[in-house]
Design a protein around this motif. Sequence first.
Motif, PDB file in Angstrom:
ATOM      1  N   GLN A  24     -17.579 -16.270 -51.453  1.00 52.43           N
ATOM      2  CA  GLN A  24     -18.884 -16.635 -50.904  1.00 52.43           C
ATOM      3  C   GLN A  24     -19.435 -17.885 -51.579  1.00 52.43           C
ATOM      4  OE1 GLN A  24     -20.260 -14.633 -48.381  1.00 52.43           O
ATOM      5  NE2 GLN A  24     -21.691 -16.327 -48.097  1.00 52.43           N
ATOM      6  N   GLY A  25     -19.666 -18.923 -50.781  1.00 54.02           N
ATOM      7  CA  GLY A  25     -20.234 -20.161 -51.302  1.00 54.02           C
ATOM      8  C   GLY A  25     -19.296 -20.988 -52.148  1.00 54.02           C
ATOM      9  N   GLN A  26     -18.025 -20.635 -52.195  1.00 52.93           N
ATOM     10  CA  GLN A  26     -17.079 -21.317 -53.087  1.00 52.93           C
ATOM     11  C   GLN A  26     -16.372 -22.479 -52.395  1.00 52.93           C
ATOM     12  OE1 GLN A  26     -14.233 -18.680 -54.886  1.00 52.93           O
ATOM     13  NE2 GLN A  26     -15.783 -17.295 -55.707  1.00 52.93           N
ATOM     14  N   ARG A  27     -15.797 -23.334 -53.230  1.00 52.36           N
ATOM     15  CA  ARG A  27     -14.880 -24.375 -52.769  1.00 52.36           C
ATOM     16  C   ARG A  27     -13.469 -23.827 -52.961  1.00 52.36           C
ATOM     17  NH1 ARG A  27     -12.984 -29.969 -55.028  1.00 52.36           N
ATOM     18  NH2 ARG A  27     -12.661 -31.093 -53.063  1.00 52.36           N
ATOM     19  N   VAL A  28     -12.675 -23.798 -51.886  1.00 51.38           N
ATOM     20  CA  VAL A  28     -11.365 -23.123 -51.905  1.00 51.38           C
ATOM     21  C   VAL A  28     -10.271 -24.110 -51.514  1.00 51.38           C
ATOM     22  CG1 VAL A  28      -9.973 -21.287 -50.869  1.00 51.38           C
ATOM     23  CG2 VAL A  28     -12.399 -20.885 -51.377  1.00 51.38           C
ATOM     24  N   LEU A  29      -9.121 -23.984 -52.177  1.00 50.10           N
ATOM     25  CA  LEU A  29      -7.927 -24.766 -51.849  1.00 50.10           C
ATOM     26  C   LEU A  29      -6.808 -23.817 -51.451  1.00 50.10           C
ATOM     27  CD1 LEU A  29      -6.185 -27.371 -51.786  1.00 50.10           C
ATOM     28  CD2 LEU A  29      -5.735 -27.005 -54.234  1.00 50.10           C
ATOM     29  N   ALA A  56      -6.427 -20.042 -45.557  1.00 50.36           N
ATOM     30  CA  ALA A  56      -7.614 -20.900 -45.494  1.00 50.36           C
ATOM     31  C   ALA A  56      -8.633 -20.329 -44.514  1.00 50.36           C
ATOM     32  CB  ALA A  56      -7.206 -22.312 -45.079  1.00 50.36           C
ATOM     33  N   ILE A  57      -8.169 -19.859 -43.373  1.00 49.13           N
ATOM     34  CA  ILE A  57      -9.060 -19.264 -42.370  1.00 49.13           C
ATOM     35  C   ILE A  57      -9.680 -17.985 -42.914  1.00 49.13           C
ATOM     36  CG2 ILE A  57      -9.121 -18.191 -40.080  1.00 49.13           C
ATOM     37  CD1 ILE A  57      -6.828 -20.192 -39.325  1.00 49.13           C
ATOM     38  N   GLY A  58      -8.859 -17.177 -43.610  1.00 49.04           N
ATOM     39  CA  GLY A  58      -9.377 -15.953 -44.212  1.00 49.04           C
ATOM     40  C   GLY A  58     -10.472 -16.247 -45.215  1.00 49.04           C
ATOM     41  N   ALA A  59     -10.294 -17.304 -46.024  1.00 51.69           N
ATOM     42  CA  ALA A  59     -11.313 -17.680 -47.002  1.00 51.69           C
ATOM     43  C   ALA A  59     -12.587 -18.143 -46.306  1.00 51.69           C
ATOM     44  CB  ALA A  59     -10.774 -18.773 -47.918  1.00 51.69           C
ATOM     45  N   ALA A  60     -12.431 -18.946 -45.250  1.00 49.21           N
ATOM     46  CA  ALA A  60     -13.597 -19.431 -44.511  1.00 49.21           C
ATOM     47  C   ALA A  60     -14.367 -18.277 -43.885  1.00 49.21           C
ATOM     48  CB  ALA A  60     -13.158 -20.423 -43.440  1.00 49.21           C
ATOM     49  N   LYS A  61     -13.631 -17.299 -43.357  1.00 48.89           N
ATOM     50  CA  LYS A  61     -14.289 -16.158 -42.715  1.00 48.89           C
ATOM     51  C   LYS A  61     -14.965 -15.240 -43.735  1.00 48.89           C
ATOM     52  CE  LYS A  61     -11.928 -15.781 -38.274  1.00 48.89           C
ATOM     53  NZ  LYS A  61     -13.069 -15.471 -37.425  1.00 48.89           N
TER      54      LYS A  61
END
Length: 293
Positions: free
Chosen positions: A163-168, A178-183
Motif C-alpha cells: 500500500q502506497g509503496q514504490r515497487v519493482l 507487477a499487476i498484483g502489486a498495483a491491485k
Amino acid sequence: MFELRLLCPEERVEPVGDALEALDALSVSVEDADAQTPAEQALFGEPGLPPPKEGWQRSLVIALFQEEAQAREAAQLLAPQDFFADCKVVGIQPVPEQDWVRLTQSQFEPVEITPTFWIVPSWHEPPAGAQQVIRLDPGLAFGTGTHPTTRMCLRWIAAHPPQGQRVLDYGCGSGILAIGAAKHGAASVDAVDIDEAAVRSTEANALANGVQLAAGLPDKAKGRYDTVLANILATPLKVLAPLLTAHVAPGGALVLAGILARQAGELKEAYAPYCSLEVSDEEEGWILMTARL
C-alpha cells in the motif's frame, strides 16, 4: 493433417527427428512408448542440471505432416537409412478435427492465490468470493499463475500489501506480479525485462486489468524501491545480487523466486554480503526467499 508414428530406441531419436524435420514435418514430438504401463520411465530435467536424454528406451516419435502423401513418402525415405535401424513405422493416421481454441482454453481454469484473490482467464467468470481478480490469458511471456513460483510471489504480495509503496518487478514476463502489486495498493510500479515481447505483454495485460505501471527494459529501473520482486531462476538471481539489493530502499523487502529447494544455500551465500535471505514459502519443490534490508 496426418501423423507419422515411429517406434525408435533412445539412441535413434535424435537422427530420426532431424531427418523428419528435413523432410518438412510441421512438428516432431517424442513420447514414452511405454507410458501408462508398468514399464513407463520418468524423464525430466531441472534448471541448473544437464538436459534430459533425447528420448526413452522405447520412444514413440510422432511427426505431423500437412498431407498423407508427405507422411508416406517420409516413411519410405527413412526405411533404408542406416540411422533407421531398429526403428519401425507404427502407422499413419489423420489428426481429428478439433476446436483448438476451445481445447486450449479448457486447459486454463481460474487459479486461486488466496480464497479472495484469483487469476482468471478472460473467457471465465470470476469464482464466487473473488474480491481481487487478475485477468490474464496465456501468451508469449512467462507467468500465468499456474506455476508455483508465481503463486508464491502473489501470495506474498497478498499477505504484505504494498500500500502506497514504490515497487519493482525485475524480469516481469507477463507482468503478473507487477499487476498484483498495483491491485494491492502500490503507488507506483516499474516492470522490467530483457525481452521486448515481455514488455509489450506486460503493457497489454496492465491495460486489460485497468492498472497503471511503467514497463521497459532493465535500464528503466531507477533508484530505490520499497519492494523488489524477481521471479527468474537461481543462476541469474545469484549474478544479479548486487544490482537487486541496490534497488531496495532501507527497510524495504526483497522477494526472490524461481529457486529450487536444494538451491537455498547457494542463494543465501550469494546474497550474504548484502542481506540475510530466508525461505518464506515452499511449494512443489520450489521456494520463495525474502529479506528485509
